[in-house]
Design a protein around this motif. Sequence first.
Motif, short mmCIF file in Angstrom:
data_model
loop_
_atom_site.label_atom_id
_atom_site.label_comp_id
_atom_site.label_asym_id
_atom_site.label_seq_id
_atom_site.Cartn_x
_atom_site.Cartn_y
_atom_site.Cartn_z
N LEU A 217 40.94 51.39 44.38
CA LEU A 217 42.09 52.16 44.84
C LEU A 217 43.36 51.31 44.87
O LEU A 217 44.29 51.57 45.64
CB LEU A 217 41.83 52.73 46.24
N SER A 218 43.42 50.29 44.04
CA SER A 218 44.59 49.42 44.01
C SER A 218 45.81 50.16 43.49
O SER A 218 45.70 51.16 42.78
CB SER A 218 44.30 48.19 43.15
N LEU A 243 35.00 46.98 46.84
CA LEU A 243 36.16 47.78 47.23
C LEU A 243 37.43 47.00 46.93
O LEU A 243 37.60 45.86 47.37
CB LEU A 243 36.11 48.11 48.73
N ASP A 244 38.32 47.61 46.14
CA ASP A 244 39.59 47.00 45.76
C ASP A 244 40.72 47.84 46.37
O ASP A 244 40.94 48.98 45.98
CB ASP A 244 39.73 46.94 44.24
N LEU A 245 41.44 47.26 47.33
CA LEU A 245 42.55 47.93 48.01
C LEU A 245 43.85 47.15 47.84
O LEU A 245 44.78 47.30 48.66
CB LEU A 245 42.24 48.10 49.50
N SER A 246 43.96 46.35 46.82
CA SER A 246 45.15 45.52 46.63
C SER A 246 46.38 46.37 46.32
O SER A 246 46.26 47.47 45.78
CB SER A 246 44.91 44.51 45.51
N TRP A 247 47.54 45.85 46.69
CA TRP A 247 48.83 46.49 46.40
C TRP A 247 48.90 47.90 46.99
O TRP A 247 49.20 48.87 46.30
CB TRP A 247 49.10 46.52 44.90
N LEU A 273 42.14 42.59 49.37
CA LEU A 273 43.31 43.01 50.14
C LEU A 273 44.54 42.24 49.71
O LEU A 273 45.44 41.97 50.53
CB LEU A 273 43.05 42.82 51.64
N ASN A 274 44.62 41.88 48.45
CA ASN A 274 45.78 41.16 47.96
C ASN A 274 47.05 42.00 48.10
O ASN A 274 47.04 43.21 47.85
CB ASN A 274 45.59 40.78 46.48
N LEU A 300 39.60 38.57 49.39
CA LEU A 300 40.82 38.18 48.69
C LEU A 300 42.02 38.60 49.52
O LEU A 300 42.21 39.78 49.81
CB LEU A 300 40.87 38.84 47.31
N LEU A 301 42.84 37.62 49.90
CA LEU A 301 44.02 37.85 50.73
C LEU A 301 45.26 37.18 50.14
O LEU A 301 46.18 36.80 50.88
CB LEU A 301 43.78 37.34 52.15
N ALA A 302 45.31 37.06 48.84
CA ALA A 302 46.43 36.38 48.20
C ALA A 302 47.70 37.23 48.26
O ALA A 302 47.64 38.46 48.36
CB ALA A 302 46.09 36.04 46.75
N TYR A 303 48.84 36.55 48.20
CA TYR A 303 50.16 37.19 48.12
C TYR A 303 50.45 38.07 49.34
O TYR A 303 51.08 39.11 49.21
CB TYR A 303 50.30 38.00 46.83
N ASN A 304 49.97 37.63 50.50
CA ASN A 304 50.37 38.22 51.76
C ASN A 304 51.26 37.21 52.50
O ASN A 304 51.38 36.06 52.10
CB ASN A 304 49.15 38.58 52.61
#
Length: 644
Positions: A217-218, A243-247, A273-274, A300-304
Amino acid sequence: MSILSFESLCLKDEDSLSPNEPGDLEDESDRDLESDENEKNNKDMSIAEVYMEACKLVGVVPVSYFIQSLDFPTMTLSHHGLGPLGCKALSIALVTDMHINTLELADNHIQAEGAKYLVEMLRANFTIQRLDLSNNYLKSAGAEYVAKMLLDNISLKSLKLSGNRFTDDDAKYFADALSTNSRIKELDLSHNEFCGRGGEHLGQLLANNEGLEALDLSWNHLRMKGAVAFSAGLKVNMMLKHLDLSWNGFGNEGALAMGEALKFNNTLVYLNLNNNRLTNEGVSMLCRGLEFNDTLRVLLLAYNSLTVEGALALVNVVKNTPKTALEEINICNVLVNENFVHLLEVTCQEHPGLDVQYGGVGGFIAKKPPKRIDPMKVIQDYLDHRKLRLWDFFRNIDKDGTMRVPVADFRRAVQQSSIPLDRYQIEELIQRLDRDRTGMVDYRGLADTRKQMMRDHRRQLKKFESRQKKEKQKSDRILKTFQNAVEAVTPHSSMVISPGATKEDSSGPQHFSATPLSSWHHIVMSNSSRYSVTNLSSVHLPMLGGTTPYRPTSSPAMRSYSQPNLLADSPRSAPGKSISAQGIRSDPEMGHSKLSPSASSLTRSRPALNAKQPEGKVKSKKLKKKKPKKHADKGSKDPTQTVT
């Protein structure tokens, strides 16, 4: 024969061939007379011929790559500009194909019309297992067609629908279709326009679906209520692993709800969760759920908006949680310091499989500069402690008593005294007492400093309390929304205790978590060693409405509790009463004498309000209410008086 099969499946229009033409009958009879030796070759040729004929009928240019790839199980036709009519010709040819199991049609602008032709084809073709319809401008009409196909198709396992401009209302189509379709294992809905209501529908999807294992669901807009509602569905889901919730812009509110979901979810392995606008506060909320989770491996918590403080919180969770399964943490944009590197080395000794990807060494913890005490307050406290007046302190340099002294004399007097002021505080004090830069300090401004300082202190205290109250109300509101969403996605007719409730929290009683019985049965049958009767014996029901907590019996049978007893005082039944398979006592007298707080039946009501009560009881009640007050007033006059 392929054309006849296509015609029978309603994939025809005004331009298609009629099955009653004599030429078609002659062709069919000619095919029946062919030898068995060339049957396979004739079948391949028939698919190619059907495709060429369909392209002529609909008026499109044939794609040569389709004919060349008929012998391969994967048909890749992405970026070929098929359009709706080209998709129609392709669907006609694939009706009877039994060789292709992967069909990639990304970026062909087939629109909803092309999706309709594919849906008709997939009603007859049960060989295709993976379908890619990304970036095809399907919109709402196409979403409805695809959802109808998911209700009937039994072969698809992977479906990609990225970048098709689906909106909030379109999410309901997929939630309804996948509530009954448990054969789809991978679903890609990224790069769409799901927002608040879309998050609610997708949370319903997770709560009701029992087959989905990977969800992307990015690049959507799941924020605030949408993020909280989606996390509520994740809490009761028992199958999702990836589960992909990035952006998405989850924010700290979504991080709080996700942390609550991770306390109970025991299947998720990969969480992205990028770039979700998380701060150190949001990461600390997420870590509260990671303390109870023992299945998540990749985070994954990059770019927060994280700093060293958030990075230290993540590593401390791994270090202080022996049962954690975290193996990879990605914070590649965060600069760390030497303390973080040392803590990571110590943690890796206990968890050798841990891999933390960070930006480099050179970061620092953002500390606020130490707040200096108001120099006027220091002088006032100094004078109050020694019981001096301002004029007494400056008597030697203010001979005239005008309360105006030169700046140099004022600075020298303060420095030579025992007042605990440093050089910066003295200069700040001089600037405040000599605002016009006249060279003379008017220390009369120190006279009313005490009142002003008290007013400033009260004002700052009110601001701090107001800020704390707003933050608490915000957190309570998010948790209340999360709990309401959990109740909305959880069936109320059949409820059991979630496996997540076995994890004890020393801070307070565990929340009641409910999941569908079908999901519980699936978990028990698939992982009987983990959820055995021995493990379930440690599950405790929370206290509901003042009732006594549930104590598991020694019976080896598993029991489900459809409706817990909510009476305030429910007496225990006699040891000789029988117990049914659902854990409900089958004593017929329980409905009258056992469930009622009184000895009579349930129909017995309170005494009438107009009934006469004995005067002695009434007076005693009044005495009990008034005597303490009377005794307090006249305790010194009549010490021997007692209360009856």
